[in-house]
Design a protein around this motif. Sequence first.
Motif, PDB file in Angstrom:
ATOM      1  N   ARG A 140       0.870  -1.211  -0.129  1.00 52.58           N
ATOM      2  CA  ARG A 140       0.053  -0.141   0.203  1.00 52.58           C
ATOM      3  C   ARG A 140       0.956   1.282   0.125  1.00 52.58           C
ATOM      4  O   ARG A 140       1.923   1.196   0.429  1.00 52.58           O
ATOM      5  N   PRO A 141       0.417   2.219  -0.693  1.00 54.02           N
ATOM      6  CA  PRO A 141       1.080   3.543  -0.621  1.00 54.02           C
ATOM      7  C   PRO A 141       1.697   3.977   0.926  1.00 54.02           C
ATOM      8  O   PRO A 141       0.870   3.862   1.779  1.00 54.02           O
ATOM      9  N   GLY A 142       3.048   4.181   0.814  1.00 51.98           N
ATOM     10  CA  GLY A 142       3.491   4.789   2.119  1.00 51.98           C
ATOM     11  C   GLY A 142       4.139   3.711   2.942  1.00 51.98           C
ATOM     12  O   GLY A 142       4.789   3.890   3.864  1.00 51.98           O
ATOM     13  N   ARG A 143       3.648   2.303   2.721  1.00 54.18           N
ATOM     14  CA  ARG A 143       4.260   1.234   3.387  1.00 54.18           C
ATOM     15  C   ARG A 143       5.769   1.042   3.266  1.00 54.18           C
ATOM     16  O   ARG A 143       5.997   1.080   1.976  1.00 54.18           O
ATOM     17  N   ARG A 144       6.509   0.810   4.287  1.00 53.31           N
ATOM     18  CA  ARG A 144       7.932   0.718   4.161  1.00 53.31           C
ATOM     19  C   ARG A 144       8.435  -0.752   4.105  1.00 53.31           C
ATOM     20  O   ARG A 144       8.022  -1.445   4.851  1.00 53.31           O
ATOM     21  N   ARG A 162       6.976  -0.756  -5.712  1.00 53.84           N
ATOM     22  CA  ARG A 162       7.344   0.575  -5.817  1.00 53.84           C
ATOM     23  C   ARG A 162       6.022   1.208  -6.850  1.00 53.84           C
ATOM     24  O   ARG A 162       5.572   2.266  -6.218  1.00 53.84           O
ATOM     25  N   GLN A 163       5.566   0.309  -7.688  1.00 51.86           N
ATOM     26  CA  GLN A 163       4.337   0.724  -8.403  1.00 51.86           C
ATOM     27  C   GLN A 163       3.119   0.958  -7.600  1.00 51.86           C
ATOM     28  O   GLN A 163       2.116   1.661  -7.925  1.00 51.86           O
ATOM     29  N   ALA A 164       3.088   0.166  -6.606  1.00 53.42           N
ATOM     30  CA  ALA A 164       2.111   0.197  -5.442  1.00 53.42           C
ATOM     31  C   ALA A 164       2.255   1.535  -4.555  1.00 53.42           C
ATOM     32  O   ALA A 164       1.266   1.633  -3.770  1.00 53.42           O
ATOM     33  N   GLY A 165       3.295   2.131  -4.570  1.00 56.70           N
ATOM     34  CA  GLY A 165       3.484   3.330  -3.859  1.00 56.70           C
ATOM     35  C   GLY A 165       4.288   3.054  -2.434  1.00 56.70           C
ATOM     36  O   GLY A 165       4.310   3.933  -1.896  1.00 56.70           O
ATOM     37  N   CYS A 166       4.782   1.937  -2.610  1.00 58.98           N
ATOM     38  CA  CYS A 166       5.370   1.517  -1.163  1.00 58.98           C
ATOM     39  C   CYS A 166       6.877   2.381  -1.369  1.00 58.98           C
ATOM     40  O   CYS A 166       7.559   2.555  -2.244  1.00 58.98           O
ATOM     41  N   GLU A 167       7.488   2.532   0.062  1.00 63.05           N
ATOM     42  CA  GLU A 167       9.000   2.937   0.103  1.00 63.05           C
ATOM     43  C   GLU A 167       9.771   1.730   0.250  1.00 63.05           C
ATOM     44  O   GLU A 167       9.448   0.901   1.181  1.00 63.05           O
TER      45      GLU A 167
END
Length: 402
Positions: A140-144, A162-167
């Motif tokens: 999910r976006p922002g998940r590390r 990365r495409q999913a918005g993860c760090e």
Amino acid sequence: MTGVAELSGTDQVVVVVGAGLAGAQCALKLRQGGWRGRIVLVGEEPRAPYDRPPLSKDVLLGKADATTLDIDYDELGVELLLGRRATGLAPGVLHTDAGELPYDALVIATGAVPRALPGADRAHLLHTLDDALALRALLRPGRRLVLVGAGWIGAEVATAARQAGCEVTVVEAGPAPLPGALPVEVGSAMAAWYAEAGIGLRCGVGVEAVEPGAVRLADGSHLAADEVVVGIGARPATGWLAGSGVELDATGAVVVDGRLRTNLPGVLAVGDCVSYPSARAGGRLAVQHWDHALQSGEAAAAAVLGADAPAYDPVPYFWSEQFGRMVQYAGRHAEGDRLVWRGSPQDASWAVLWLRDGVPSALLTVDRPRDLTQGRKLIERGTALDPARAADPEVPLKAAVR
């Protein structure tokens, strides 16, 4: 190695243990090749056989929820025994956790399982469809996310995350991505891809422990992590063969001959769990890739059917979709092979060729499908090349023949 006697008649039974691509392909080709007896396909997972390469690609990206192989087992008359684990082997009998299965011929196709990081109980592995679906739900976006291992799987998972918005941060104990698979100078050329994708890459440092909310590295530093994924290779799934008499090598791979036969009568092995002799490579090979599973499954079926086929020795082939690039590799290079660059890693597309006494032994291509197609044929034929012409990316490989 002991041959498989020619078997015929409807009272004969072939048991294939392992319901991945190699096992399913073997069962399919047995029936298509004229096998009239029973075919029993045993799988540890409760799912029908499915394709694994899309797990780190389409499934993680949400483009697919299933990758089931398009095979009608009922129509073929193949008996699927799913959710059944092999526990041992005796002459003529496969032991499972749900009872014994007698066989006239047995094909071992239990594949390989991911190597776990010692003490990393909180980390995720990517091996099954269920693993992929569970991991996808966490991207999910922002998940590390911290990925341990910058190999093929690590790069593909990093791409999807990365495409999913993860760090995303990738940690690699080796000096560059793909250590062991590629020379440092080639792996280093791929390091820039991580930075371009906004992914952190730490090479030359191992992971000491996975802690709540963090990963502790061997140099004492910490990386914040909501989730940790381990991709540090796989080992043959052959522990169940202990005491069976089947010969295994030091890695646990099943030792087979050129017809994929083990040292036990009527027992063959295919796919990721196998070590086979390769005249082309000048030694034994253990290949854990899709193309080998497909081809070895068919070759084992031919051996059971008594077909007059040449020794199993294809040009190994593998592909990986990562960071918006198609990376393909054919052959098998060795230390001492001459490295020839076709283009620069700064180019949109490039390739690397390995030459052994002027003859290509392997080829790596990045978005150069024509090079891959031509190079694979040259490796197959053992055709010598002019190194200077082969190094010119504007010259088709087939035109670089001496």
